[in-house]
Scaffold this motif. Structure first.
Motif, short mmCIF file in Angstrom:
data_model
loop_
_atom_site.label_atom_id
_atom_site.label_comp_id
_atom_site.label_asym_id
_atom_site.label_seq_id
_atom_site.Cartn_x
_atom_site.Cartn_y
_atom_site.Cartn_z
N LYS A 86 -1.22 -3.49 14.99
CA LYS A 86 0.00 -3.49 14.31
C LYS A 86 1.31 -3.79 14.91
CE LYS A 86 -1.69 -0.64 10.70
NZ LYS A 86 -1.51 0.78 9.80
N THR A 87 1.27 -3.95 16.09
CA THR A 87 2.52 -4.17 17.10
C THR A 87 2.46 -5.55 17.54
OG1 THR A 87 2.46 -1.88 18.03
CG2 THR A 87 3.63 -3.47 19.22
N SER A 88 3.33 -6.21 17.24
CA SER A 88 3.52 -7.63 17.80
C SER A 88 4.71 -7.84 18.78
CB SER A 88 4.01 -8.57 16.44
OG SER A 88 5.40 -8.17 16.00
N MET A 89 4.76 -9.11 19.43
CA MET A 89 5.79 -9.39 20.35
C MET A 89 7.10 -9.51 19.61
SD MET A 89 4.52 -9.48 23.41
CE MET A 89 5.05 -10.65 24.72
N ASP A 90 7.17 -9.99 18.27
CA ASP A 90 8.43 -9.88 17.59
C ASP A 90 8.86 -8.61 17.42
OD1 ASP A 90 8.49 -12.55 17.19
OD2 ASP A 90 7.39 -12.63 15.41
N ALA A 91 8.05 -7.60 17.18
CA ALA A 91 8.44 -6.20 16.83
C ALA A 91 8.74 -5.66 18.08
CB ALA A 91 7.40 -5.33 16.54
N ILE A 92 8.37 -6.09 19.29
CA ILE A 92 8.97 -5.37 20.72
C ILE A 92 10.42 -6.09 20.93
CG2 ILE A 92 8.52 -5.23 22.89
CD1 ILE A 92 5.42 -5.19 22.57
N SER A 93 10.47 -7.54 20.47
CA SER A 93 11.76 -8.08 20.67
C SER A 93 12.70 -7.52 19.97
CB SER A 93 11.46 -9.46 20.35
OG SER A 93 12.64 -10.38 20.54
N ALA A 94 12.38 -7.32 18.73
CA ALA A 94 13.36 -6.59 17.90
C ALA A 94 13.86 -5.08 18.31
CB ALA A 94 12.82 -6.41 16.40
N GLU A 95 12.84 -4.48 18.87
CA GLU A 95 13.21 -3.25 19.16
C GLU A 95 14.06 -3.20 20.35
OE1 GLU A 95 12.91 1.14 19.69
OE2 GLU A 95 12.00 -0.06 18.02
N LEU A 96 13.99 -4.04 21.06
CA LEU A 96 14.91 -4.37 22.34
C LEU A 96 16.23 -4.89 22.12
CD1 LEU A 96 12.02 -5.25 24.86
CD2 LEU A 96 13.50 -3.25 25.02
N GLY B 174 1.45 -12.66 27.49
CA GLY B 174 1.34 -12.35 25.85
C GLY B 174 1.20 -11.01 25.61
N LYS B 175 0.98 -10.55 24.34
CA LYS B 175 0.87 -9.33 23.81
C LYS B 175 -0.45 -8.55 24.68
CE LYS B 175 -0.95 -7.85 19.84
NZ LYS B 175 -1.05 -7.30 18.35
N ALA B 176 -1.48 -9.19 25.03
CA ALA B 176 -2.58 -8.32 25.54
C ALA B 176 -2.16 -8.05 27.23
CB ALA B 176 -3.79 -9.41 25.95
N ASP B 177 -1.23 -8.97 27.56
CA ASP B 177 -0.63 -8.87 29.15
C ASP B 177 0.08 -7.59 29.11
OD1 ASP B 177 -0.52 -9.48 31.87
OD2 ASP B 177 1.06 -10.53 31.35
N LEU B 178 1.02 -7.70 28.23
CA LEU B 178 2.10 -6.45 27.76
C LEU B 178 1.20 -5.14 27.61
CD1 LEU B 178 4.69 -5.37 28.07
CD2 LEU B 178 5.11 -6.31 25.63
N LEU C 62 6.18 2.67 23.38
CA LEU C 62 7.08 3.55 22.13
C LEU C 62 5.94 2.73 20.78
CD1 LEU C 62 8.79 5.21 20.20
CD2 LEU C 62 10.35 3.24 20.21
N LEU C 63 5.97 1.53 20.76
CA LEU C 63 5.46 0.80 19.55
C LEU C 63 3.95 0.94 19.77
CD1 LEU C 63 7.88 -2.14 19.01
CD2 LEU C 63 7.86 0.00 18.01
N SER D 80 15.43 -11.52 23.41
CA SER D 80 14.78 -12.78 23.01
C SER D 80 13.37 -12.47 23.21
CB SER D 80 15.41 -13.72 23.66
OG SER D 80 14.94 -14.04 25.03
N LYS D 81 12.43 -13.35 22.68
CA LYS D 81 10.89 -13.29 22.95
C LYS D 81 10.89 -14.30 24.15
CE LYS D 81 9.09 -14.79 19.17
NZ LYS D 81 8.03 -15.33 18.37
N ARG D 82 11.71 -15.03 24.60
CA ARG D 82 11.64 -15.84 25.68
C ARG D 82 11.71 -14.75 26.90
NH1 ARG D 82 16.46 -19.90 27.71
NH2 ARG D 82 17.47 -17.69 28.22
N THR D 83 12.46 -13.92 26.90
CA THR D 83 12.48 -12.96 28.10
C THR D 83 11.41 -12.07 28.02
OG1 THR D 83 15.02 -12.72 27.60
CG2 THR D 83 13.89 -10.96 28.88
N LEU D 84 10.80 -11.95 27.13
CA LEU D 84 9.30 -11.07 27.11
C LEU D 84 8.31 -12.07 27.72
CD1 LEU D 84 9.04 -9.39 23.58
CD2 LEU D 84 9.83 -8.45 25.66
N TYR D 85 8.23 -13.33 27.25
CA TYR D 85 7.39 -14.24 27.70
C TYR D 85 7.48 -14.62 29.19
CZ TYR D 85 4.88 -14.37 23.09
OH TYR D 85 4.29 -13.94 21.97
#
Length: 219
Positions: free
Chosen positions: A46-56, A69-73, A37-38, A59-64
């Motif tokens: 313009k898309t950050s891990m913070d933005a994805i974390s907030a959308e969901l 990182g963002k490139a991997d995602l 989506l983002l 926690s960023k810990r769950t993402l990482y």
């Protein structure tokens, strides 16, 4: 935003417990959906891990824990979108149809997939980030080009009844896709209205099919 149906799984993870395999797959799926989506709406920069974390609401810990990182995602999201579209294409039942009918069905399905808003947005984002992520070119090649060419080549090989060399059939499959799909996809990416649709678009594809079958010797 935050989905309460997954709160139990997330609470278990936040408390140090490991989620079940099913819950882990669900969490990964939610992450990829939010990333889709983002990234496709706002672009990579313009898309950050913070933005994805907030959308969901996660926690960023769950993402990482799942993506380095963002490139991997971003790469995982690209692969996920392509896989969904290609799987649907490969499920087409072509039994009992003529070669022309089989090729037309594949072209129809692939055109619909290529002009899907997600695929058009993906093409734009990937093109914009090609220099930043040279691996994306290989990813697109592996997930999309090779499989799509292979599908068309299999139809040409089995439907023609002619002993054409494997290398030539693969070249012909690339020519077919170039004639039937790429102009419409390019027009959609550039924002040309009505590309690939309507009476004129259908007439152009019919003529392209005639030229391909006659010129490549499959008639």
């Amino acid at each position: 935003m935050y989905n309460p149906t997954t709160s139990e799984s997330l609470q278990r993870e936040h408390s140090g417990g490991r989620p079940s395999r099913e819950a882990a797959a669900q969490i990964r799926g939610r992450i990829l959906e939010a990333a889709r989506l983002l990234f496709l709406r706002d672009g990579y920069e313009k898309t950050s891990m913070d933005a994805i974390s907030a959308e969901l609401g996660m926690s960023k810990r769950t993402l990482y824990a799942r993506f380095a990182g963002k490139a991997d995602l971003f790469e995982a999201m690209v692969a996920n979108v392509l896989e969904r579209h290609l799987s649907a294409l490969e499920e087409a039942d072509l039994t009992g149809r003529s070669l022309r009918e089989q090729l037309w069905e594949i072209a129809d399905r692939l055109l619909a997939s290529s002009l899907d808003p997600d695929m058009v947005a993906l093409e734009r984002v990937v093109t914009a980030e090609a220099q930043r992520f040279p691996k994306l070119a290989q990813l697109i090649q592996n997930y999309a080009a090779d499989r799509t060419v292979g599908l068309v080549a299999n139809v040409l090989r089995s439907g023609s009844g002619k002993g054409i060399a494997r290398e030539q059939v693969h070249r012909d499959a690339k020519i077919f896709l170039g004639l039937m799909i790429l102009p419409s996809l390019r027009g959609a990416v550039l924002g040309t209205e009505g590309v690939g649709t309507g009476t004129e678009g259908a007439a152009l594809r019919q003529r392209s099919m005639d030229i391909f079958l006659a010129g490549a010797g499959y008639t």
